[in-house]
Design an enzyme around this catalytic site. Structure first.
Site, PDB file in Angstrom:
ATOM      1  N   GLY A 272       2.434  -2.525 -11.524  1.00  0.00           N
ATOM      2  CA  GLY A 272       2.530  -3.814 -12.192  1.00  0.00           C
ATOM      3  C   GLY A 272       1.337  -4.666 -11.809  1.00  0.00           C
TER       4      GLY A 272
ATOM      5  N   GLN B 257      -3.504 -12.273 -10.529  1.00  0.00           N
ATOM      6  CA  GLN B 257      -4.065 -11.315  -9.563  1.00  0.00           C
ATOM      7  C   GLN B 257      -5.490 -10.902  -9.914  1.00  0.00           C
ATOM      8  OE1 GLN B 257      -0.345  -8.596  -9.762  1.00  0.00           O
ATOM      9  NE2 GLN B 257      -1.054  -8.408  -7.664  1.00  0.00           N
TER      10      GLN B 257
ATOM     11  N   CYS C 199       2.043  -5.224  -2.673  1.00  0.00           N
ATOM     12  CA  CYS C 199       1.348  -6.006  -3.692  1.00  0.00           C
ATOM     13  C   CYS C 199      -0.140  -5.711  -3.596  1.00  0.00           C
ATOM     14  CB  CYS C 199       1.601  -7.499  -3.466  1.00  0.00           C
ATOM     15  SG  CYS C 199       0.827  -8.549  -4.704  1.00  0.00           S
ATOM     16  N   LEU C 200      -0.786  -5.560  -4.744  1.00  0.00           N
ATOM     17  CA  LEU C 200      -2.217  -5.242  -4.753  1.00  0.00           C
ATOM     18  C   LEU C 200      -3.056  -6.360  -4.126  1.00  0.00           C
ATOM     19  CD1 LEU C 200      -2.330  -3.626  -8.297  1.00  0.00           C
ATOM     20  CD2 LEU C 200      -2.573  -2.424  -6.121  1.00  0.00           C
TER      21      LEU C 200
ATOM     22  N   HIS D 220       8.992  -9.278  -9.679  1.00  0.00           N
ATOM     23  CA  HIS D 220       7.818  -9.429  -8.809  1.00  0.00           C
ATOM     24  C   HIS D 220       6.640 -10.015  -9.601  1.00  0.00           C
ATOM     25  CE1 HIS D 220       5.033  -7.704  -5.515  1.00  0.00           C
ATOM     26  NE2 HIS D 220       4.193  -8.086  -6.467  1.00  0.00           N
ATOM     27  N   GLU D 221       6.403  -9.459 -10.812  1.00  0.00           N
ATOM     28  CA  GLU D 221       5.253  -9.923 -11.611  1.00  0.00           C
ATOM     29  C   GLU D 221       5.482 -11.321 -12.170  1.00  0.00           C
ATOM     30  OE1 GLU D 221       2.793  -8.267 -11.003  1.00  0.00           O
ATOM     31  OE2 GLU D 221       3.728  -6.373 -10.460  1.00  0.00           O
TER      32      GLU D 221
ATOM     33  N   HIS E  61       4.702 -13.894  -9.701  1.00  0.00           N
ATOM     34  CA  HIS E  61       3.263 -14.188  -9.569  1.00  0.00           C
ATOM     35  C   HIS E  61       2.868 -15.331 -10.507  1.00  0.00           C
ATOM     36  CE1 HIS E  61       1.437 -11.370  -6.790  1.00  0.00           C
ATOM     37  NE2 HIS E  61       1.960 -10.309  -7.384  1.00  0.00           N
TER      38      HIS E  61
HETATM   39 NI    NI Z   1       2.084  -8.370  -6.601  1.00  0.00          NI
END
Ligand code: NI
Length: 163
Positions: free
Chosen positions: A45, A50, A87-88, A129-130, A133
């Protein structure tokens, strides 16, 4: 085009992302670049903040093919489940997060058409989660016991958990 993923605590990750007025060719290009970036990371995701764009666009791919959602809103949520998340934007950090196990989300798709998605399991966690963000929330904010936040060097097996 692979986009640069910003890292926590970059302040863009704490901003409220703006709604998209119209799914223009520029937004479609961003979606396609975000999908490419998510797959290359690799991750399951990715949210526009991000990649340093504070607008309401997310892409997800739990393994069944990519899905893009513009201006996603959670209409209903129920149940409870815990997945270990990463998370990236926080490489190597992982922690168990409790979230709803079932969600109903409305959004616009890549063609600008209204869609409603009802899902459970891991995809429900990814979507929450997304969407977090887009509200400036990162997964470590949701961890009930900070002692459960671990630093784990990236390994092949862990990569698919990155969101
Ligand atoms: Ni994330």
């Amino acid at each position: 085009m692979i986009l640069k993923i910003i890292k926590f605590p970059n302040p863009v990750l704490r901003k409220k992302a703006k709604p998209v007025k119209k799914v223009t060719p520029e937004i479609v290009k961003l979606i396609d670049d975000m999908i490419e970036t998510m797959h290359a990371a690799p991750g399951v995701g990715l949210a526009a903040p991000q990649v340093n764009r504070s607008i309401q666009v997310i892409v997800v791919d739990p393994g069944a093919g990519p899905l893009a959602l513009v201006n996603p809103k959670i209409l209903e949520k129920s149940g409870c489940q815990v997945f270990t998340e990463g998370c990236l934007c926080l490489p190597g950090v992982e922690a168990p997060v409790e979230r709803a196990s079932h969600v109903k989300v409305k959004a616009l798709d890549r063609d600008g058409q209204a869609v409603t998605i009802e899902t459970d399991g891991f995809l429900a966690t990814i979507l929450q989660h997304e969407i977090d963000h887009l509200a400036g929330i990162v997964f470590i904010d949701k961890v009930k016991n900070p002692a459960l936040i671990k630093y784990v060097p990236r390994t092949q097996e862990k990569k698919e958990e990155l969101l």
